[in-house]
Every structure is written in C-alpha cells, then in structure tokens.
Design an enzyme around this catalytic site. Structure first.
Site, PDB file in Angstrom:
ATOM      1  N   SER A  41      35.471  28.281  25.491  1.00  0.00           N
ATOM      2  CA  SER A  41      35.389  27.351  26.619  1.00  0.00           C
ATOM      3  C   SER A  41      35.719  25.930  26.225  1.00  0.00           C
ATOM      4  CB  SER A  41      33.971  27.384  27.221  1.00  0.00           C
ATOM      5  OG  SER A  41      33.659  28.667  27.701  1.00  0.00           O
TER       6      SER A  41
ATOM      7  N   HIS B 234      27.695  27.949  32.266  1.00  0.00           N
ATOM      8  CA  HIS B 234      27.347  29.108  31.440  1.00  0.00           C
ATOM      9  C   HIS B 234      25.853  29.177  31.142  1.00  0.00           C
ATOM     10  CE1 HIS B 234      31.337  30.675  30.831  1.00  0.00           C
ATOM     11  NE2 HIS B 234      31.791  29.478  30.501  1.00  0.00           N
TER      12      HIS B 234
END
Length: 528
Positions: free
Chosen positions: A339, A456
C-alpha cells in the site's frame, strides 16, 4: 498471477450474467452497476463526470417533476414521474443542478413549526404513575386501564413526531431506490452534492447529504452482495472502464487486466512471499503457478463511484475475498497488501518547514526568547542522521542544519536524491523511522491520519513492514518518498483488531515498527 474481484449494488441497474467460474461481488438479483462516473479516474467534479445532455430541459419543468416525484402517490404514474425527473436532472447544467439540490435541501426539509408544536404538546402530557415507578427502577407494578389510555396519547404524539421528523426528500430517496436504475441515479446525485460541498459549506445541504449517505449505507448492506471474479467472458466494454477506474496503480495497457465493470474492485496478486515493492507485482513475468502461491496480496482497491465516498464497501470486499481464497486455495496462508502512504510527504514537509522556521527564529532571539520558542522546537533527526545528511549533501543541497538539507532534497522536483547511492543511504533511516511515527502516532479524531492506513486498520489489519524505495514512480516519490507499507490481515485477529481500533484508536503493528519509533518516544517533546 493477478485476479480481479469486485462489488456491485443491490438493485436492478443492468442485467448481469452469472457463472460458477466467475467471482465478482454482485447483488442478489444478479444486477450490475451501470455508471461511468469514476472518482478513481481523476476527473474534477460530477458536472464533468456526468455532463448535461445536448438538450437541457427547462429548469422549472424539472423542478415541477421533482415535486411530483415527492408528492404523488399513484403507483401507476410514479415510475413515469421518477423517470422524467431523473432524465430532466441529468440534462441540466451543473449550475442548475446545484440550484435544484439546494432547493431540495431547503424546501423539502422538516416542517419545524409542526415539530415545535408537537414537542410542546408532548411536554404538556403527564406521565402515568406506573411509568414513573418503572423509570425509577421498579417495574413490578402494571399499569391500570386509565393509565393505558393516558399512554395512548404518548403513542400518538410519538408516531406523529417520527413522521414530521422525516424530511420530504427522504421519501424521494426511498422511491428512487425502489425504481429501476434509481440507485445509480442516487450515486450521481450524491456526487453532485459532495462537489458542491467542497466549494461551499451549506448547512441544509450537509444535512441532506448525511441523510442520503445513511440511506446508501443501508441499501448497500453486505447481505445484498455476492462475489464474482472478472474474466474475459465479461462484456468487452467493461475493460476500458476498469482501466479508467484504477486509482492506485494506473493501467497503461488494455492487456494489463482482464475485464469487468464493478462498483468497487480489488486486484489480488498470488505470490510466494509478501511483496516488498510494487514492481514485484506489476512485473511478475512469467507469473508463478497458482499452486505454488502462499500469499494473496491485495495490491489495489479502487472505488468507481464518487457518490459513494465515505461508504466503506471495501471491508465487505476484503472479508469475502479472504473467505473465498481460503475455501478455494487452502495453500494460501498469508493475506496482505502493498500500500501507498499518500499523506506522508505532505505531513513531513510541513513539519520540516515549520521546524526550520522555528530554528531560525530561535537563533535570532536566543537571548530573549525565555524558552517560548524552544517549547515547540523539535529536531526530527537523530544526531547520526543529521551528521550524515550534512556531510553528503552540502555541495548540491546546502542547508543550515540537517532538517533544512532534508527539506531541500525532498522538495526537489527532479528527485536527484534517488539517483545518488550516498543520498539514498543518508535519507533511508530518517524517512523510514519518521514514516513509522507518522503511521502510528499522528492521529485525526483519534484515528490514523493517513487515509490508506485508516482504511486498512478499521478493517482489521495490522502494520507489518515499511518498504524503502518500493514505488519509484513520480506519484510514489511525491506522495510518500517512494515508501510503501505491508498491512497484514491475520484471519483469526481481524474482528479483534478492527474493534480495538474502532473503540480506542489502538493501532496494531509489528515489533520492528514499534521499535523504530522508540528513540523519539523516549525524548518526546511538545510539538506544533
């Protein structure tokens, strides 16, 4: 090997095929989202994403159509009226859409005169004796017939209050949701609302948006969604939309992905190990055999609808993908991401700039400051980091101190530091360490400041590893200094981690990441 999985809403938009071999999140009625609006594509506002038709309708006619869609009750004409309003709205210029939406928010809001009158009546009622006893903690005494009659007045007023506390535009939203293609139209409507609110803080429009967002959250519940994989068997026209929607790692070639048109989609890479750089995923040639993979890496999650901003559909997608992969590929034991850290450079450069100013002010007024400036002063660098930066960069990037040098290096638009082994070696320790601090310690309303981290973490992940020079694209260097992060979803801990983050803001992270910020924590000072 990469797979593409996606999510679509739960009312009929466009018919979709079903296949036992395809796993894409679709609704229980087999419908698929049919809208070319794409926040991920990078356009600047719904008026550009959904431009008016060549023939704009008369504004007053569209306004009357909207009024009819709210006020009429005849089922046989309601579909026609809703169609007429939707088509009329989409034909309007963005300025006329803005005018109509503000009118909807204000004219079709609550009738506060009625609300006040009912509240006065309610406050004038006398509570029955049995109810007073129950409120005080003794519920053993049952009410009498007379008291039941008195309570009926409460019931009546409470029912009336519920009715008048429901704005008229809520009825319009509900009717559109039950109308063919209405949910697609509502997402366009909300995209326009959000675009207006970016420019103007209009209270009534904020309330309308809150109402619509709440409705969309309910209508797009996980119970109405199914999982499908996008394959070459899907209509060819969908691939171009996937290419346009991809927000995380832009797709440069139609052959980079298979096809499909989702509401929100995820790209999953099957790997032997958790990737430490994005090129390990994008340049996976030839791909590994599926049976050799041990890691499912979520390398991209992109929303296609700006009108669904703030509605966390990603959590539904992630959980279902994990469940599906565990069932169909039991040899996969690790679920992780590679990410970006989109807010890191903005945060760091702001800190470096402010500390450089404070250092200069402190030096100029050291004798008379009486410590007022030093209260906010913080050297973001360790002593060895400062020394190394000063030694290796004075010729090309001079500065008064290490932070000043670091600021000059990172604000260089040509990213010269990325081609110098000496500068890379000097920048790596502070940039990785400060990134760990940014992810773990910098908060907004008690939650992680970074948007991707917050996404997340609220879905139950933990921060596992910070990867140096993992994305050397211009975007990666500009947003995060080339750093990428591995978030790991430990299947048995997902709900526990999500709940602790939601309730207390606690961020779960590996020991290596926590140790990297210990020197700063040991001599933490008050900072700006």
């Amino acid at each position: 090997m990469r797979k593409l999985l996606a999510l679509t809403p739960s009312t009929p938009w466009v018919g979709a095929k079903s296949s036992n071999d395809n796993q894409m999140l679709t609704n229980s009625q087999g419908s698929r989202f049919d809208n070319s609006v794409s926040q991920a594509a990078g356009e600047e506002g719904p008026n550009k994403l959904n431009p008016p038709t060549n023939c704009e309708r008369d504004f007053d006619a569209v306004r009357e159509s909207m009024h009819s869609a709210i006020s009429l009750n005849k089922a046989e004409v309601l579909d026609f009226v809703l169609n007429d309003f939707s088509e009329g709205y989409l034909s309007l210029s963005f300025e006329n859409r803005r005018k109509l939406l503000i009118m909807l928010a204000q004219v079709y809001d609550l009738n506060r005169t009625q609300v006040r009158d009912l509240i006065k009546q309610y406050l004038g009622l006398e509570l029955p004796g049995s109810l007073l006893i129950w409120v005080s903690g003794n519920a053993s005494q049952s009410s009498t017939v007379d008291e039941e009659a008195m309570l009926s007045s409460f019931y009546r007023l409470e029912r009336n209050l519920r009715q008048v506390l429901k704005p008229a535009y809520e009825l319009l939203f509900e009717r559109l949701n039950n109308h063919h293609g209405g949910l697609r139209f509502l997402s366009i409507l909300r995209a326009d609302i959000l675009s207006i609110l970016e420019e103007e803080n209009i209270g009534s429009l904020q309330v309308l948006d809150s109402c619509l967002k709440e409705k969309l959250n309910t209508w797009l519940s996980p119970a109405a969604l199914e999982l499908q994989q996008i394959t070459w068997d899907d209509p060819a026209s969908l691939l171009e939309k996937i290419v346009a929607y991809e927000a995380v790692h832009p797709i440069s070639n139609l052959l980079d992905l298979k096809e499909g048109e989702p509401l929100i989609f995820m790209e999953v890479a099957l790997l032997k190990n958790v990737a430490q750089a994005i090129h390990e995923v994008l340049w996976d040639a030839p791909p590994i055999v599926e049976s050799e993979a041990t890691c499912a890496l979520f390398c991209s999650i992109s929303s296609t609808q700006p009108g669904l901003a703030g509605i966390n559909l990603g959590k539904f997608l992630i959980k279902r993908v994990i469940t599906l992969v565990k069932k169909e590929m039991p040899h996969i034991s690790t679920f992780a991401t590679i990410s970006s850290v989109p807010g890191y450079m903005q945060w760091l450069l702001s800190r470096l700039a402010s500390q450089s100013i404070l250092a200069e002010v402190e030096n100029m007024s050291q004798s008379s400051s009486k410590g007022s400036v030093s209260t906010f002063r913080e050297n973001l660098l360790e002593s060895d980091e400062e020394r190394l930066l000063m030694n290796c960069s004075q010729k090309a990037f001079p500065g008064k101190n290490g932070m000043d040098v670091m600021l000059n290096l990172l604000t260089s638009t040509k990213y010269e530091w990325t081609s110098s082994a000496e500068l890379l070696s000097a920048l790596k320790p502070p940039l990785v360490r400060l990134c760990a601090r940014y992810l773990l310690e910098e908060k907004k309303r008690g939650k992680a400041l970074d948007s991707v981290a917050n996404f997340h973490l609220q879905n139950g992940a933990m921060i596992e590893r910070i990867n140096w020079m993992a994305d050397q694209s211009d975007k990666g260097l500009r947003q995060s200094g080339g750093i990428m992060v591995n978030y790991v979803y430990r299947v048995e801990k997902i709900d526990e981690y999500a709940q602790s983050y939601f309730s207390t803001g606690h961020i779960h992270a590996s020991n290596d990441i926590r140790r990297s910020i210990m020197p700063w924590k040991e001599h933490e000072v008050t900072t700006i």
